[in-house]
Scaffold this motif. Structure first.
Motif, PDB file in Angstrom:
ATOM      1  N   TYR A 305       0.847  -1.189   0.000  1.00 37.73           N
ATOM      2  CA  TYR A 305       0.000   0.000   0.000  1.00 37.73           C
ATOM      3  C   TYR A 305       0.884   1.241   0.000  1.00 37.73           C
ATOM      4  N   THR A 306       0.327   2.334  -0.508  1.00 35.62           N
ATOM      5  CA  THR A 306       0.987   3.628  -0.418  1.00 35.62           C
ATOM      6  C   THR A 306       0.193   4.497   0.538  1.00 35.62           C
ATOM      7  N   LEU A 307       0.841   4.872   1.643  1.00 35.46           N
ATOM      8  CA  LEU A 307       0.191   5.715   2.655  1.00 35.46           C
ATOM      9  C   LEU A 307       0.503   7.178   2.385  1.00 35.46           C
ATOM     10  N   THR A 308      -0.521   8.016   2.455  1.00 31.73           N
ATOM     11  CA  THR A 308      -0.310   9.462   2.398  1.00 31.73           C
ATOM     12  C   THR A 308      -0.361  10.001   3.825  1.00 31.73           C
ATOM     13  N   PRO A 309       0.311  11.125   4.100  1.00 26.70           N
ATOM     14  CA  PRO A 309       0.325  11.652   5.474  1.00 26.70           C
ATOM     15  C   PRO A 309      -1.080  11.857   6.027  1.00 26.70           C
ATOM     16  N   LEU A 310      -1.290  11.399   7.248  1.00 22.56           N
ATOM     17  CA  LEU A 310      -2.614  11.472   7.862  1.00 22.56           C
ATOM     18  C   LEU A 310      -3.108  12.906   7.958  1.00 22.56           C
ATOM     19  N   ALA A 311      -2.219  13.838   8.256  1.00 22.15           N
ATOM     20  CA  ALA A 311      -2.633  15.230   8.462  1.00 22.15           C
ATOM     21  C   ALA A 311      -2.977  15.943   7.168  1.00 22.15           C
ATOM     22  N   ARG A 312      -2.599  15.387   6.036  1.00 24.03           N
ATOM     23  CA  ARG A 312      -2.768  16.065   4.753  1.00 24.03           C
ATOM     24  C   ARG A 312      -4.157  15.792   4.191  1.00 24.03           C
ATOM     25  N   SER A 313      -4.886  16.833   3.846  1.00 19.16           N
ATOM     26  CA  SER A 313      -6.217  16.659   3.272  1.00 19.16           C
ATOM     27  C   SER A 313      -6.117  16.156   1.841  1.00 19.16           C
ATOM     28  N   GLY A 314      -7.227  15.656   1.334  1.00 17.08           N
ATOM     29  CA  GLY A 314      -7.252  15.162  -0.027  1.00 17.08           C
ATOM     30  C   GLY A 314      -7.273  13.649  -0.084  1.00 17.08           C
ATOM     31  N   PRO A 315      -7.275  13.082  -1.294  1.00 15.76           N
ATOM     32  CA  PRO A 315      -7.386  11.631  -1.459  1.00 15.76           C
ATOM     33  C   PRO A 315      -6.114  10.914  -1.028  1.00 15.76           C
ATOM     34  N   GLY A 316      -6.199   9.599  -1.015  1.00 16.33           N
ATOM     35  CA  GLY A 316      -5.055   8.781  -0.651  1.00 16.33           C
ATOM     36  C   GLY A 316      -5.361   7.914   0.547  1.00 16.33           C
ATOM     37  N   THR A 317      -4.610   6.834   0.690  1.00 20.32           N
ATOM     38  CA  THR A 317      -4.815   5.908   1.795  1.00 20.32           C
ATOM     39  C   THR A 317      -4.277   6.507   3.086  1.00 20.32           C
ATOM     40  N   LYS A 318      -5.128   6.590   4.091  1.00 22.71           N
ATOM     41  CA  LYS A 318      -4.757   7.181   5.380  1.00 22.71           C
ATOM     42  C   LYS A 318      -4.613   6.139   6.485  1.00 22.71           C
ATOM     43  N   LEU A 319      -5.283   5.010   6.350  1.00 23.46           N
ATOM     44  CA  LEU A 319      -5.317   4.047   7.448  1.00 23.46           C
ATOM     45  C   LEU A 319      -5.386   2.626   6.912  1.00 23.46           C
ATOM     46  N   LEU A 320      -4.512   1.765   7.445  1.00 25.03           N
ATOM     47  CA  LEU A 320      -4.604   0.326   7.239  1.00 25.03           C
ATOM     48  C   LEU A 320      -5.004  -0.297   8.561  1.00 25.03           C
ATOM     49  N   PHE A 321      -5.852  -1.311   8.506  1.00 22.46           N
ATOM     50  CA  PHE A 321      -6.221  -2.001   9.737  1.00 22.46           C
ATOM     51  C   PHE A 321      -6.146  -3.496   9.505  1.00 22.46           C
ATOM     52  N   VAL A 322      -5.449  -4.169  10.415  1.00 21.45           N
ATOM     53  CA  VAL A 322      -5.259  -5.618  10.340  1.00 21.45           C
ATOM     54  C   VAL A 322      -6.031  -6.240  11.494  1.00 21.45           C
ATOM     55  N   PRO A 323      -7.239  -6.740  11.251  1.00 21.65           N
ATOM     56  CA  PRO A 323      -8.050  -7.261  12.355  1.00 21.65           C
ATOM     57  C   PRO A 323      -7.465  -8.549  12.923  1.00 21.65           C
ATOM     58  N   LEU A 324      -7.596  -8.702  14.241  1.00 22.05           N
ATOM     59  CA  LEU A 324      -7.157  -9.909  14.942  1.00 22.05           C
ATOM     60  C   LEU A 324      -8.351 -10.578  15.604  1.00 22.05           C
ATOM     61  N   GLY A 325      -9.471 -10.599  14.922  1.00 22.64           N
ATOM     62  CA  GLY A 325     -10.708 -11.087  15.493  1.00 22.64           C
ATOM     63  C   GLY A 325     -11.696  -9.951  15.598  1.00 22.64           C
ATOM     64  N   GLY A 326     -12.774 -10.186  16.330  1.00 19.94           N
ATOM     65  CA  GLY A 326     -13.850  -9.204  16.395  1.00 19.94           C
ATOM     66  C   GLY A 326     -13.653  -8.101  17.401  1.00 19.94           C
ATOM     67  N   ARG A 327     -12.581  -8.170  18.216  1.00 26.03           N
ATOM     68  CA  ARG A 327     -12.379  -7.186  19.284  1.00 26.03           C
ATOM     69  C   ARG A 327     -11.195  -6.264  19.063  1.00 26.03           C
ATOM     70  N   THR A 328     -10.187  -6.700  18.330  1.00 25.09           N
ATOM     71  CA  THR A 328      -8.935  -5.955  18.301  1.00 25.09           C
ATOM     72  C   THR A 328      -8.226  -6.095  16.961  1.00 25.09           C
ATOM     73  N   GLY A 329      -7.199  -5.263  16.757  1.00 26.34           N
ATOM     74  CA  GLY A 329      -6.418  -5.324  15.534  1.00 26.34           C
ATOM     75  C   GLY A 329      -5.332  -4.267  15.545  1.00 26.34           C
ATOM     76  N   TYR A 330      -4.462  -4.314  14.515  1.00 29.31           N
ATOM     77  CA  TYR A 330      -3.377  -3.353  14.364  1.00 29.31           C
ATOM     78  C   TYR A 330      -3.770  -2.274  13.358  1.00 29.31           C
ATOM     79  N   ALA A 331      -3.490  -1.031  13.720  1.00 30.22           N
ATOM     80  CA  ALA A 331      -3.706   0.100  12.820  1.00 30.22           C
ATOM     81  C   ALA A 331      -2.352   0.620  12.364  1.00 30.22           C
ATOM     82  N   VAL A 332      -2.307   1.081  11.111  1.00 27.74           N
ATOM     83  CA  VAL A 332      -1.066   1.560  10.504  1.00 27.74           C
ATOM     84  C   VAL A 332      -1.369   2.872   9.788  1.00 27.74           C
ATOM     85  N   GLU A 333      -0.566   3.921  10.050  1.00 26.04           N
ATOM     86  CA  GLU A 333      -0.794   5.218   9.440  1.00 26.04           C
ATOM     87  C   GLU A 333       0.523   5.977   9.330  1.00 26.04           C
TER      88      GLU A 333
END
Length: 425
Positions: A305-333
């Protein structure tokens, strides 16, 4: 009466020497109870999603009072579009208003408006209104209410809320507002360096009713957050965006040990010191990210994936989430020094775990430190130093061997975007 936080600050000398304040987790946090359906027109914003996002909409168990889960349950204020914040400045016979009420108002505005506008990419039009421009005098002395450490279950706090509504109701139509800000004269109670009284009632079914609507979401700010460093004009307002985060359904990220779980990466963790933003997970939860800007990583193998800076407005991927079941997971930004994130001293890819089954103030989010025990890269006052250099940079990776998950930073381009590979075994 449910509430969001109780924080104890060390004495002034200690506070200036060590900015990480002692915080006390409580068993009764905001959102303990919910509004009865149909009693209010306000409500949480729908999370932008597609069919591919279902596995990432984690949720907490029924015992969790204020959860990081998606979507936010009913009873809180909506967090997109135009919201009107009724703002009242109150004083007492034994603590008469310090300066003018309008001066107190301007300690927080327009800075709070600007903060939310920037953080939400313009999706939240926050409008503070003060229809009563002068101090609203309470019928009892501050001492008579017996308010200590923001503990609203105290009967004195109940009386204060009821008296505020009674005093304001002849001059205010509460039906016109989404939530309430109460700016208490700062000479009522101790300095914030001794004890932080600021508190928020959110989703409160026990709230008094005014003009036929419950005053269910209300933030109270008491003394000034001024550590003597000279930064108060720039940073003193930030307690209010933190408290307002609760009326939108966000939990506290600090714990009994202070801000060590998240550091300065979210204003719900640290609201003292240099400006900071919200985590990408919170921006998705508040409705500030589009479905296309969030990727739910469920497929085995490696995806890039290509992540764009979270603070920057406009299009682009801001968040990846890797679920570890129904309660928790890893977020990447991707966090960079722009927008509200002025405290970032090491740009890079932030990895953190979100647990919807952990309550407010007990560590629902944990940031992973790419440079453990380094001492950090910041010397800014009131910024948790150890986690300031937590982001991963090119060639570095986060690993969870037990679940065979890896997040590897592959590189950055000239536009400031980062390429990331996520592997699920």
């Amino acid at each position: 009466m449910p509430w969001t936080r109780r924080r104890i600050r060390p004495r002034r000398a200690a506070a200036l020497a060590s900015v990480t304040a002692l915080t006390l987790a409580v068993s009764t946090s905001a959102g303990t109870e919910r509004l009865v359906p149909g009693t209010t027109t306000a409500g949480p914003t729908a999370v932008a999603r597609s069919d591919t996002h279902g596995a990432c909409q984690i949720s907490g168990g029924p015992a969790v009072q204020m959860s990081e889960g998606l979507p936010t349950p009913g009873g809180y204020s909506r967090s997109t579009g135009t919201v009107r914040a009724l703002t009242l400045m109150i004083d007492f016979s034994d603590a008469p208003g310090s300066g003018s009420a309008r001066s107190r108002f301007h300690e927080f505005f327009p800075q709070t408006q600007d903060w939310f506008r920037t953080s939400s990419y313009g999706r939240l039009d926050y409008r503070p209104e003060a229809p009563i421009p002068d101090w609203l005098r309470m019928p009892k002395s501050f001492r008579a209410y017996g308010i200590e450490r923001g503990a609203p279950f105290d009967p004195g706090y109940r009386r204060l809320v009821q008296d505020i509504v009674a005093a304001a109701d002849p001059k205010v139509d509460f039906r016109e507002y989404d939530f309430l800000n109460v700016l208490v004269t700062p000479n009522a109670g101790p300095s914030a360096l001794d004890t932080v009284l600021s508190v928020t009632f959110a989703g409160n079914t026990d709230a008094p009713v005014a003009d036929g609507v419950p005053v269910a979401n209300a933030s109270f700010v008491y003394s000034r957050q001024d550590d003597g460093s000279g930064s108060f004009p720039q940073t003193g307002y930030r307690v209010l965006p933190h408290e307002n985060g609760h009326v939108f359904g966000l939990p506290d990220l600090y714990t009994q040990n202070g801000g060590g779980a998240v550091g300065h990466w979210d204003i719900m963790s640290e609201d003292w010191g240099a400006n900071n933003d919200l985590l990408g997970w919170h921006k998705w939860k508040l409705g500030w990210l589009d479905a296309a800007q969030v990727h739910c990583v469920t497929a085995p193998g490696t995806s890039e994936y290509t992540l764009t800076p979270l603070a920057r407005s406009g299009p682009g991927t801001k968040l990846l989430f890797v679920p570890l079941g129904g309660r928790t997971g890893y977020a990447v930004e991707l966090r960079t020094r722009e927008g509200n994130d002025e405290a970032v001293c090491r740009p890079g890819v932030l990895v953190y775990r979100v647990d919807a089954d952990v309550d407010t103030g007990r560590g629902p989010v944990r940031v992973y430190d790419a440079r453990r025990n380094s001492g950090g890269c910041t010397r800014s006052p009131n910024v948790h130093a150890e986690l300031s250099d937590a982001p991963f940079t090119a060639g570095e990776e986060f690993r969870d061997p037990a679940r065979d998950i890896r997040v590897r930073v592959l590189g950055a381009d000239g536009d400031g975007d980062y390429r990331v590979g996520v592997t699920r075994g």
